[in-house]
Structure formats: C-alpha cells, structure tokens
Design a protein around this motif. Structure first.
Motif, PDB file in Angstrom:
ATOM      1  N   GLY A  21      -0.123  51.999  -1.287  1.00  0.00           N
ATOM      2  CA  GLY A  21      -1.156  53.035  -1.254  1.00  0.00           C
ATOM      3  C   GLY A  21      -1.072  53.906  -2.493  1.00  0.00           C
ATOM      4  O   GLY A  21      -0.935  53.423  -3.599  1.00  0.00           O
ATOM      5  N   GLY A  22      -1.119  55.235  -2.300  1.00  0.00           N
ATOM      6  CA  GLY A  22      -1.107  56.153  -3.421  1.00  0.00           C
ATOM      7  C   GLY A  22       0.282  56.472  -3.941  1.00  0.00           C
ATOM      8  O   GLY A  22       0.429  56.916  -5.059  1.00  0.00           O
ATOM      9  N   GLY A  23       1.324  56.253  -3.160  1.00  0.00           N
ATOM     10  CA  GLY A  23       2.677  56.607  -3.589  1.00  0.00           C
ATOM     11  C   GLY A  23       3.543  55.387  -3.754  1.00  0.00           C
ATOM     12  O   GLY A  23       3.061  54.284  -3.905  1.00  0.00           O
ATOM     13  N   ARG A  24       4.843  55.639  -3.758  1.00  0.00           N
ATOM     14  CA  ARG A  24       5.770  54.520  -3.837  1.00  0.00           C
ATOM     15  C   ARG A  24       6.581  54.486  -2.560  1.00  0.00           C
ATOM     16  O   ARG A  24       7.057  55.503  -2.096  1.00  0.00           O
ATOM     17  CB  ARG A  24       6.662  54.658  -5.061  1.00  0.00           C
ATOM     18  N   GLU A  25       6.735  53.323  -2.010  1.00  0.00           N
ATOM     19  CA  GLU A  25       7.455  53.128  -0.764  1.00  0.00           C
ATOM     20  C   GLU A  25       8.700  52.312  -1.061  1.00  0.00           C
ATOM     21  O   GLU A  25       8.606  51.245  -1.664  1.00  0.00           O
ATOM     22  CB  GLU A  25       6.553  52.372   0.217  1.00  0.00           C
ATOM     23  N   ARG A  26       9.831  52.813  -0.651  1.00  0.00           N
ATOM     24  CA  ARG A  26      11.079  52.094  -0.880  1.00  0.00           C
ATOM     25  C   ARG A  26      11.188  50.925   0.077  1.00  0.00           C
ATOM     26  O   ARG A  26      11.138  51.116   1.292  1.00  0.00           O
ATOM     27  CB  ARG A  26      12.267  53.025  -0.694  1.00  0.00           C
ATOM     28  N   ILE A  27      11.321  49.748  -0.494  1.00  0.00           N
ATOM     29  CA  ILE A  27      11.503  48.521   0.284  1.00  0.00           C
ATOM     30  C   ILE A  27      12.650  47.765  -0.356  1.00  0.00           C
ATOM     31  O   ILE A  27      12.610  47.468  -1.551  1.00  0.00           O
ATOM     32  CB  ILE A  27      10.222  47.657   0.290  1.00  0.00           C
ATOM     33  N   PRO A  28      13.688  47.448   0.417  1.00  0.00           N
ATOM     34  CA  PRO A  28      14.825  46.742  -0.178  1.00  0.00           C
ATOM     35  C   PRO A  28      14.449  45.317  -0.573  1.00  0.00           C
ATOM     36  O   PRO A  28      13.614  44.684   0.070  1.00  0.00           O
ATOM     37  CB  PRO A  28      15.873  46.746   0.933  1.00  0.00           C
ATOM     38  N   THR A  29      15.079  44.837  -1.629  1.00  0.00           N
ATOM     39  CA  THR A  29      14.901  43.443  -2.046  1.00  0.00           C
ATOM     40  C   THR A  29      15.590  42.545  -1.032  1.00  0.00           C
ATOM     41  O   THR A  29      16.376  43.008  -0.190  1.00  0.00           O
ATOM     42  CB  THR A  29      15.527  43.200  -3.427  1.00  0.00           C
ATOM     43  N   ARG A  30      15.367  41.253  -1.131  1.00  0.00           N
ATOM     44  CA  ARG A  30      16.050  40.289  -0.262  1.00  0.00           C
ATOM     45  C   ARG A  30      17.567  40.439  -0.393  1.00  0.00           C
ATOM     46  O   ARG A  30      18.285  40.445   0.604  1.00  0.00           O
ATOM     47  CB  ARG A  30      15.605  38.870  -0.602  1.00  0.00           C
TER      48      ARG A  30
END
Length: 187
Positions: free
Chosen positions: A7-16
C-alpha cells in the motif's frame, strides 16, 4: 530484515531464510516444520495461479505467513494455549504485523470476504487445510482426520463441521476464479 512495499507504507515481511531461522529459534518440531514447508508450497502455487487470473496476492506475505503459521505450536502442545493467538502475539512483538494478522486467521477466518477477491488470509487458511502433516489431501480427507483426532464431543464435531463448510466456501471461490476443479491443481 526483509521489507516489502504494501500500500502506501512499508510492511515488514521476513524473507524465507529469516522464516527458517525463526522456525529453528522457536524450536518447531520437525513434523511441524515439514507441514509448514508443504503449506507454503501449496499456498504459493495457489497464489501464483490466482495472480495470473487477476488477483493481487502478496507472494512474500503468503510465503512468510505459511512458513510461520505454526511458529508457537510446539510450545502450545505443552501449555495448551491457542497457537493462533500466541503466534500472532509473537510475530507482532518482533515487528511482523501483517504476517501476524494472517497467522491469527490460519485456523478460523474472521473477516467477511469479498466474493471476487481472495485474501492472503484465505489462501494460507485454505492451504493449511489441504495439508495433513506433510501430505496434500482433499478437504474431505483432512476433515475426516481432524474429526477423528479432535472430535471427542458433539460440540467439537459441530465446530469442525462449521469450519469444514467455511473452508469449502473458500475452496469454491478460489477454484471458481481459477476455473478448474481443486483436484486439477498440480499439488
């Protein structure tokens, strides 16, 4: 840590790799790791196919939530806590808010869904229901197993039957969009 625009911001998502490190750090039993790896495989296959049909699923989110959906299950086998809630809290605490939201719904979908769009929550929930231990099975086979293992009372059986009916609705939506029957998806 891995980041992905959302969306408009950044969302922390871990890598594999970060997910695999977390799975190791939190002592997931090998059979739960095997199950989670297979759930991720199924969820990514379905998400990719849905995206080719015009859906807009975040594949990194789907993969991370699939890998981490049972992150606290090993501990909860001892404590008898709800692993969806403990997993949600753990992932929120370490800054993976959106992943936590998907993990919180991997057993029971809470949101009403748009009949035209498939959410990451629905895909991870559905993939989890298609994987018995490390094997891909039909919804019917999975729920026969769940009813045998957990259907010790009329109330438990009613809960599982309602869950089965809900996931069959999700399955119908997914495969209506894909325009193939569930058994034709190469799992």
């Amino acid at each position: 840590m891995g980041c992905f625009p959302e969306g408009g911001g950044r969302e922390r998502i871990p890598t594999r790799e970060e997910c695999l490190e977390l799975m190791n750090r939190y002592g997931m039993l090998e059979n739960i790791v095997e199950h989670s790896l297979k759930v991720a495989e199924v969820a990514l296959l379905i998400s990719s196919a849905l995206n080719r049909k015009g859906q807009h699923l975040n594949l990194r989110l789907v993969e991370a939530a699939s890998l981490l959906h049972d992150i606290t299950k090993t501990v909860c086998l001892r404590t008898k806590e709800d692993h969806t809630q403990t997993g949600y809290r753990l992932l929120k605490e370490i800054g993976y808010d959106r992943v936590a939201e998907v993990v919180a719904q991997h057993v029971w979908l809470e949101k009403a869904s748009d009949p035209r769009l498939v959410s990451e929550e629905e895909v991870v929930n559905y993939a989890d229901k298609r994987v018995r231990h490390g094997e891909v099975v039909s919804i019917e086979e999975r729920f026969e197993d769940l009813k045998r293992r957990y259907g010790s009372s009329d109330q438990a059986l009613a809960y599982l039957e309602e869950m089965e009916n809900n996931i069959l609705e999700v399955e119908n939506k997914i495969f209506w969009i894909l325009q193939i029957p569930p058994e034709e998806l190469c799992l």
